[in-house]
Write a protein that holds these residues in place. Structure first.
Motif, PDB file in Angstrom:
ATOM      1  N   GLU A 158       0.851  -1.195   0.000  1.00 39.59           N
ATOM      2  CA  GLU A 158       0.000   0.000   0.000  1.00 39.59           C
ATOM      3  C   GLU A 158       0.884   1.242   0.000  1.00 39.59           C
ATOM      4  N   LEU A 159       0.338   2.342  -0.520  1.00 32.91           N
ATOM      5  CA  LEU A 159       1.031   3.620  -0.527  1.00 32.91           C
ATOM      6  C   LEU A 159       0.427   4.496   0.566  1.00 32.91           C
ATOM      7  N   HIS A 160       1.290   5.074   1.402  1.00 35.69           N
ATOM      8  CA  HIS A 160       0.830   5.928   2.496  1.00 35.69           C
ATOM      9  C   HIS A 160       1.609   7.240   2.506  1.00 35.69           C
ATOM     10  N   MET A 161       0.988   8.270   3.056  1.00 31.27           N
ATOM     11  CA  MET A 161       1.658   9.551   3.187  1.00 31.27           C
ATOM     12  C   MET A 161       2.907   9.415   4.059  1.00 31.27           C
ATOM     13  N   ALA A 162       3.850  10.334   3.865  1.00 29.36           N
ATOM     14  CA  ALA A 162       5.071  10.343   4.659  1.00 29.36           C
ATOM     15  C   ALA A 162       4.762  10.687   6.110  1.00 29.36           C
ATOM     16  N   ALA A 163       5.642  10.247   7.008  1.00 28.08           N
ATOM     17  CA  ALA A 163       5.466  10.562   8.433  1.00 28.08           C
ATOM     18  C   ALA A 163       5.555  12.061   8.668  1.00 28.08           C
ATOM     19  N   ASP A 164       6.426  12.739   7.910  1.00 26.40           N
ATOM     20  CA  ASP A 164       6.580  14.183   8.020  1.00 26.40           C
ATOM     21  C   ASP A 164       5.640  14.834   7.006  1.00 26.40           C
ATOM     22  N   ALA A 165       4.537  15.405   7.506  1.00 22.40           N
ATOM     23  CA  ALA A 165       3.528  15.987   6.614  1.00 22.40           C
ATOM     24  C   ALA A 165       4.091  17.124   5.777  1.00 22.40           C
ATOM     25  N   THR A 166       5.102  17.820   6.295  1.00 18.29           N
ATOM     26  CA  THR A 166       5.663  18.950   5.551  1.00 18.29           C
ATOM     27  C   THR A 166       6.529  18.494   4.387  1.00 18.29           C
ATOM     28  N   ARG A 167       6.928  17.231   4.371  1.00 17.15           N
ATOM     29  CA  ARG A 167       7.763  16.704   3.275  1.00 17.15           C
ATOM     30  C   ARG A 167       7.000  15.731   2.386  1.00 17.15           C
ATOM     31  N   ASP A 168       5.770  15.420   2.743  1.00 16.45           N
ATOM     32  CA  ASP A 168       4.999  14.396   2.036  1.00 16.45           C
ATOM     33  C   ASP A 168       4.925  14.676   0.531  1.00 16.45           C
ATOM     34  N   GLN A 169       5.238  13.667  -0.278  1.00 15.27           N
ATOM     35  CA  GLN A 169       5.224  13.807  -1.738  1.00 15.27           C
ATOM     36  C   GLN A 169       4.175  12.918  -2.399  1.00 15.27           C
ATOM     37  N   SER A 170       3.184  12.503  -1.631  1.00 12.86           N
ATOM     38  CA  SER A 170       2.167  11.599  -2.178  1.00 12.86           C
ATOM     39  C   SER A 170       1.398  12.221  -3.334  1.00 12.86           C
ATOM     40  N   TYR A 171       1.234  13.556  -3.316  1.00 13.26           N
ATOM     41  CA  TYR A 171       0.517  14.227  -4.403  1.00 13.26           C
ATOM     42  C   TYR A 171       1.182  13.945  -5.749  1.00 13.26           C
ATOM     43  N   SER A 327      -0.851  20.541  -4.493  1.00 10.34           N
ATOM     44  CA  SER A 327       0.168  19.939  -3.630  1.00 10.34           C
ATOM     45  C   SER A 327       0.334  20.702  -2.325  1.00 10.34           C
ATOM     46  N   THR A 328       0.019  21.988  -2.339  1.00 11.27           N
ATOM     47  CA  THR A 328       0.247  22.823  -1.158  1.00 11.27           C
ATOM     48  C   THR A 328      -0.956  22.897  -0.222  1.00 11.27           C
ATOM     49  N   ARG A 329      -2.041  22.219  -0.576  1.00 10.23           N
ATOM     50  CA  ARG A 329      -3.248  22.285   0.257  1.00 10.23           C
ATOM     51  C   ARG A 329      -3.493  20.951   0.954  1.00 10.23           C
ATOM     52  N   PRO A 330      -4.046  20.990   2.161  1.00 10.81           N
ATOM     53  CA  PRO A 330      -4.314  19.742   2.878  1.00 10.81           C
ATOM     54  C   PRO A 330      -5.492  19.001   2.250  1.00 10.81           C
ATOM     55  N   PRO A 331      -5.574  17.678   2.466  1.00 13.65           N
ATOM     56  CA  PRO A 331      -6.725  16.921   1.956  1.00 13.65           C
ATOM     57  C   PRO A 331      -8.028  17.432   2.557  1.00 13.65           C
ATOM     58  N   ARG A 332      -9.105  17.351   1.774  1.00 15.97           N
ATOM     59  CA  ARG A 332     -10.418  17.813   2.230  1.00 15.97           C
ATOM     60  C   ARG A 332     -11.461  16.772   1.865  1.00 15.97           C
ATOM     61  N   ALA A 333     -12.569  16.773   2.607  1.00 10.52           N
ATOM     62  CA  ALA A 333     -13.601  15.753   2.438  1.00 10.52           C
ATOM     63  C   ALA A 333     -14.296  15.886   1.083  1.00 10.52           C
ATOM     64  N   GLU A 353     -11.461  27.092  -3.935  1.00 12.60           N
ATOM     65  CA  GLU A 353     -11.147  28.152  -4.892  1.00 12.60           C
ATOM     66  C   GLU A 353      -9.932  27.782  -5.740  1.00 12.60           C
ATOM     67  N   GLY A 354      -9.943  28.231  -6.984  1.00 12.91           N
ATOM     68  CA  GLY A 354      -8.771  28.095  -7.835  1.00 12.91           C
ATOM     69  C   GLY A 354      -8.499  26.696  -8.347  1.00 12.91           C
ATOM     70  N   VAL A 355      -9.539  25.861  -8.472  1.00 10.64           N
ATOM     71  CA  VAL A 355      -9.354  24.532  -9.056  1.00 10.64           C
ATOM     72  C   VAL A 355      -9.018  24.710 -10.537  1.00 10.64           C
ATOM     73  N   SER A 356      -7.920  24.119 -10.975  1.00 10.09           N
ATOM     74  CA  SER A 356      -7.447  24.357 -12.337  1.00 10.09           C
ATOM     75  C   SER A 356      -7.269  23.054 -13.093  1.00 10.09           C
ATOM     76  N   SER A 357      -7.733  23.022 -14.343  1.00  8.46           N
ATOM     77  CA  SER A 357      -7.504  21.848 -15.181  1.00  8.46           C
ATOM     78  C   SER A 357      -6.005  21.657 -15.372  1.00  8.46           C
ATOM     79  N   GLY A 358      -5.595  20.399 -15.465  1.00  9.68           N
ATOM     80  CA  GLY A 358      -4.180  20.088 -15.593  1.00  9.68           C
ATOM     81  C   GLY A 358      -3.527  19.746 -14.276  1.00  9.68           C
ATOM     82  N   GLN A 359      -4.145  20.143 -13.164  1.00  7.34           N
ATOM     83  CA  GLN A 359      -3.646  19.768 -11.849  1.00  7.34           C
ATOM     84  C   GLN A 359      -4.130  18.358 -11.510  1.00  7.34           C
ATOM     85  N   ALA A 360      -3.513  17.775 -10.505  1.00  2.50           N
ATOM     86  CA  ALA A 360      -3.919  16.441 -10.064  1.00  2.50           C
ATOM     87  C   ALA A 360      -4.948  16.540  -8.950  1.00  2.50           C
TER      88      ALA A 360
END
Length: 381
Positions: A158-171, A327-333, A353-360
């Motif tokens: 399984e893939l999980h977020m990094a322990a350090d949320a400030t370095r997480d690269q899961s996005y 990538s710079t925003r926290p996950p939301r429901a 706000e600011g949802v843009s096509s081409g982003q993940a």
């Protein structure tokens, strides 16, 4: 190397054999993270092979110290390999990178999208072509310096977020497939901070211990997207009109490529009352459409090219998840509603706000750290 103690007889990379009999290819960018991975695995006795990719022409126009594929970085990776004592190869992936990443980046930008080329590079170059090279070298696995965790669950890796949320690269790794995940290892994902990584680099005597992190896309020096697009696609900066949501002309611009969704500053149309934001780009009409802040709010997000690595089948029906749309925003429901084998509609419980096509748009389990996959945000029709 892992966050959990190894099973008796199983080494730190999950193989039931001694490290010396376990070959691991380490993708080395020349930065501190991948250098520490290679050094640590070599020190633990693994059969390490370092591989660095040359991804683009290191001419004066694009060379930049601190970018992930600059010539200096290849030199730094080679020095680490020489110091620790493992073989190191440089592979010329320039054509693959241009065809798989740079060309699409330019075309997507010209179409008014905001692409994320680092994801495409992981998907189409590092975790596809380089991973196949690792298999050709008879490697048991490939390791990278990404901050993300691979854990074994009841149904496999399984893939999980990094322990350090400030370095997480899961996005940036949502498009990793299950087959790739079975072969990949991420030895830094469990570390509590980047300071731990730099401390390890110092312990191993690596010259890159204090090397700054790269901030820019490797082929975009100083973050100047427009200059790169103009070089790749001459004529891309054709002027046009700035209009409001009703089509009224408010001013002129010097190229759609100079604007992004949500932009407020630098529009050159001040003094018109309430602040205006870029709400849409129309490259065909060469128009930048602006509107009030509320026009940026989005609740329904169409997503394509979905990669699903969560439990069950993707099309099992609507499910409540968490999503990250930048990538710079926290996950939301959100609620994920499959619309086809590889497409979906994501309903954000609170508008964004600011949802843009081409982003993940990356999917996460609710109340946990597991990455369920993700897809690419499409323009609303």
């Amino acid at each position: 190397m892992t966050a959990h103690p190894p099973v008796a007889g199983v080494n730190s990379l999950g193989f039931d054999k001694p490290p010396a009999q376990t070959r691991v290819v380490v993708a080395m960018s020349g930065g501190v993270d991948s250098s520490v991975v290679a050094a640590k695995l070599a020190q633990e006795g693994y059969d390490v092979i370092g591989v660095t990719l040359q991804l683009y022409d290191h001419g004066a126009a694009l060379a930049k110290k601190g970018a992930c594929c600059a010539g200096q970085d290849i030199h730094d990776a080679r020095r680490v390999a020489e110091r620790i004592g493992f073989p190191h190869y440089v592979l010329d992936y320039e054509n693959k990178f241009r065809e798989s990443v740079i060309d699409e980046f330019a075309d997507a930008y010209l179409a008014g999208a905001t692409p994320v080329p680092c994801i495409r590079c992981n998907e189409r170059v590092k975790f596809r072509d380089l991973l196949e090279t690792a298999r050709d070298l008879d490697a048991d696995c490939m390791a990278t310096g990404h901050y993300i965790q691979r854990r074994m669950g009841p149904e496999g890796a399984e893939l999980h977020m990094a322990a350090d949320a400030t370095r997480d690269q899961s996005y940036f790794l949502f498009s990793t497939t299950q087959e790739q995940l079975d072969f990949l290892r991420f030895p830094l994902g469990h570390l509590a901070s980047k300071d731990e990584t730099r401390a390890l680099a110092s312990r191993y005597g690596l010259s890159v211990a204090d090397k700054p992190d790269s901030q820019d896309i490797c082929f975009v020096p100083n973050g100047n997207y427009a200059a790169v697009i103009e070089k790749l696609r001459p004529g891309a900066a054709d002027p046009g009109e700035i209009v409001d949501v009703d089509g009224n002309v408010l001013g002129q611009h010097q190229g759609v490529i100079h604007y992004t969704i949500g932009q407020r500053r630098g529009l050159g149309i001040g003094g018109l009352g309430d602040p205006l934001y870029v709400v849409r780009l129309d490259p065909v009409a060469r128009q930048v459409i602006v509107g009030p802040r509320e026009a940026l709010s989005t609740r329904i997000v169409p997503v394509a090219e979905v990669n699903w690595i969560g439990p069950g089948a993707f099309q099992d029906g609507p499910r409540e998840i968490m999503v990250r749309i930048r990538s710079t925003r926290p996950p939301r429901a959100a609620i994920l509603r499959p619309a086809g084998p590889h497409s979906a509609e994501v309903e954000l419980l609170d508008p964004e706000e600011g949802v843009s096509s081409g982003q993940a748009c990356v999917f996460y389990e609710t109340g946990g750290t597991r990455v369920l996959g993700g897809g690419w945000i499409q323009a609303r029709r």
